[in-house]
Design a protein around this motif. Structure first.
Motif, PDB file in Angstrom:
ATOM      1  N   MET A   1       9.848 -17.445  -6.637  1.00 50.78           N
ATOM      2  CA  MET A   1      10.149 -16.637  -5.332  1.00 50.78           C
ATOM      3  C   MET A   1       9.168 -15.426  -5.170  1.00 50.78           C
ATOM      4  N   ASN A   2       8.787 -15.186  -4.061  1.00 52.76           N
ATOM      5  CA  ASN A   2       8.189 -14.206  -3.742  1.00 52.76           C
ATOM      6  C   ASN A   2       8.942 -12.833  -3.806  1.00 52.76           C
ATOM      7  N   LYS A   3       8.384 -11.706  -4.541  1.00 54.05           N
ATOM      8  CA  LYS A   3       8.927 -10.401  -4.806  1.00 54.05           C
ATOM      9  C   LYS A   3       7.685  -9.310  -3.941  1.00 54.05           C
ATOM     10  N   PHE A   4       8.339  -8.846  -2.958  1.00 58.47           N
ATOM     11  CA  PHE A   4       7.345  -7.869  -2.287  1.00 58.47           C
ATOM     12  C   PHE A   4       7.711  -6.348  -2.465  1.00 58.47           C
ATOM     13  N   LEU A   5       6.754  -5.762  -2.903  1.00 57.12           N
ATOM     14  CA  LEU A   5       6.902  -4.267  -3.410  1.00 57.12           C
ATOM     15  C   LEU A   5       6.412  -3.650  -1.817  1.00 57.12           C
ATOM     16  N   ILE A   6       7.239  -2.909  -1.144  1.00 58.98           N
ATOM     17  CA  ILE A   6       6.931  -2.270   0.067  1.00 58.98           C
ATOM     18  C   ILE A   6       6.949  -0.746  -0.143  1.00 58.98           C
ATOM     19  N   ILE A   7       5.974   0.001   0.063  1.00 60.84           N
ATOM     20  CA  ILE A   7       5.790   1.454  -0.507  1.00 60.84           C
ATOM     21  C   ILE A   7       5.828   2.023   0.917  1.00 60.84           C
ATOM     22  N   ASP A   8       6.717   3.309   0.941  1.00 54.69           N
ATOM     23  CA  ASP A   8       6.859   3.882   2.131  1.00 54.69           C
ATOM     24  C   ASP A   8       5.481   4.932   2.075  1.00 54.69           C
ATOM     25  N   GLY A   9       4.293   4.808   2.596  1.00 55.67           N
ATOM     26  CA  GLY A   9       3.306   5.588   2.104  1.00 55.67           C
ATOM     27  C   GLY A   9       3.712   7.066   2.179  1.00 55.67           C
ATOM     28  N   MET A  10       3.852   7.659   3.368  1.00 56.68           N
ATOM     29  CA  MET A  10       4.122   9.063   3.424  1.00 56.68           C
ATOM     30  C   MET A  10       5.192   9.675   2.656  1.00 56.68           C
ATOM     31  N   ASN A  11       6.308   8.912   2.415  1.00 59.67           N
ATOM     32  CA  ASN A  11       7.386   9.336   1.829  1.00 59.67           C
ATOM     33  C   ASN A  11       6.735   9.612   0.257  1.00 59.67           C
ATOM     34  N   LEU A  12       6.089   8.380  -0.276  1.00 62.99           N
ATOM     35  CA  LEU A  12       5.521   8.891  -1.618  1.00 62.99           C
ATOM     36  C   LEU A  12       4.417   9.839  -1.751  1.00 62.99           C
ATOM     37  N   VAL A  13       3.495   9.803  -0.978  1.00 59.45           N
ATOM     38  CA  VAL A  13       2.408  10.591  -1.142  1.00 59.45           C
ATOM     39  C   VAL A  13       2.750  12.237  -0.763  1.00 59.45           C
ATOM     40  N   ARG A  14       3.443  12.456   0.202  1.00 59.24           N
ATOM     41  CA  ARG A  14       3.645  13.803   0.334  1.00 59.24           C
ATOM     42  C   ARG A  14       4.443  14.531  -0.624  1.00 59.24           C
ATOM     43  N   ARG A  15       5.411  13.859  -1.321  1.00 63.16           N
ATOM     44  CA  ARG A  15       6.220  14.409  -2.435  1.00 63.16           C
ATOM     45  C   ARG A  15       5.215  14.431  -3.678  1.00 63.16           C
ATOM     46  N   ILE A  16       4.466  13.590  -3.982  1.00 64.64           N
ATOM     47  CA  ILE A  16       3.453  13.748  -5.104  1.00 64.64           C
ATOM     48  C   ILE A  16       2.587  15.062  -4.690  1.00 64.64           C
ATOM     49  N   HIS A  17       2.025  14.964  -3.496  1.00 62.82           N
ATOM     50  CA  HIS A  17       1.286  16.343  -3.200  1.00 62.82           C
ATOM     51  C   HIS A  17       2.057  17.594  -3.135  1.00 62.82           C
TER      52      HIS A  17
END
Length: 252
Positions: A1-17
């Motif tokens: 089965m295909n398992k797709f990890l879909i990352i909300d880019g700015m949600n992740l990056v702005r919090r890391i930054h």
């Protein structure tokens, strides 16, 4: 089965930054974001992965309601200037990008729904509670920062509503983070109470004569705002994607 990890880019990056004391300091950001993505892949073992970015076009929500997301802190200039380099770096490490025309949310929702509907599994990496409206057993949401799934049970307990009532709840109470107005004078507590009794926004307005006079007056005055808010919070599931799943397959 295909398992797709879909990352909300700015949600992740702005919090890391944002963890950096100086917002002009982007040194090591590429490595930290790539490290987060590597950890996500190791943890979830997806067959495919992509990071979805907001675009610069005016969103249909902003066109519908000018104050949508008004007052939100703009992206730090140093971060904006390093995004292109960051995307290239991630692509070199198997995390390819999808560029939304405007908001990433609708693209993420479309991707996840399309995959789930062909018996794939989608894991959305985001802290945005709006994704809870995607009611499909093959769609999950992961909070990278708390290292936990955002379960429907947690959301229901936190807000005091059922999953199917999320859009109705936000239409009534609004969403301060996105400047979605809701009904003036109807806060979260009142929205929950109304939904416990009447179950849905439509039922509330169809039974307005059974609502207390003070609340009924607010609801009548805010009816157009409720309708507008209901539209604004709904995720679109049919955004044109122009991508192929095989573009995002991870090497073994």
């Amino acid at each position: 089965m295909n398992k797709f990890l879909i990352i909300d880019g700015m949600n992740l990056v702005r919090r890391i930054h944002a963890a950096q004391p100086n917002e002009s300091d982007v040194s090591g950001l590429k490595e930290r974001v790539n490290g987060a993505c590597s950890k996500l892949i190791k943890s979830h073992q997806p067959t495919h992965a992509a990071i979805v970015w907001d675009g610069n076009a005016v969103s249909w929500r902003k066109a519908l309601y000018e104050d949508y997301k008004k007052g939100r802190k703009p992206m730090p200039e140093a971060l904006a200037n390093t995004l292109a380099d960051l995307k290239n770096y991630l692509a070199e490490n198997q995390i390819n990008s999808i560029e939304a025309e405007s908001e990433a949310d609708d693209v993420i929702a479309t991707l996840a729904s399309k995959l789930a509907n062909i018996n794939g599994e989608a894991i959305i990496v985001s802290t945005d509670k709006g994704f809870s409206q995607l009611n499909h057993p093959n769609i999950k949401q992961w909070d990278h920062f708390s290292q936990a799934y955002l379960t429907i049970e947690d959301m229901e307990a936190k807000l005091g509503i059922e999953r199917a009532q999320l859009i109705d709840y936000l239409a009534l109470a609004g969403d301060s983070g996105n400047k979605i107005p809701g009904v003036p004078g109807i806060g979260p507590k009142s929205a929950v109470e109304l939904l416990k009794i009447f179950r849905s926004l439509a039922n509330i307005y169809n039974s307005i004569d059974k609502v207390g006079s003070k609340q009924a007056k607010k609801l009548e005055a805010g009816k157009q705002m409720a309708r507008l808010s209901y539209k604004l919070v709904q995720l679109q599931l049919d955004i044109p994607l122009n991508v192929n799943l095989k573009q995002f397959r991870l090497e073994a």
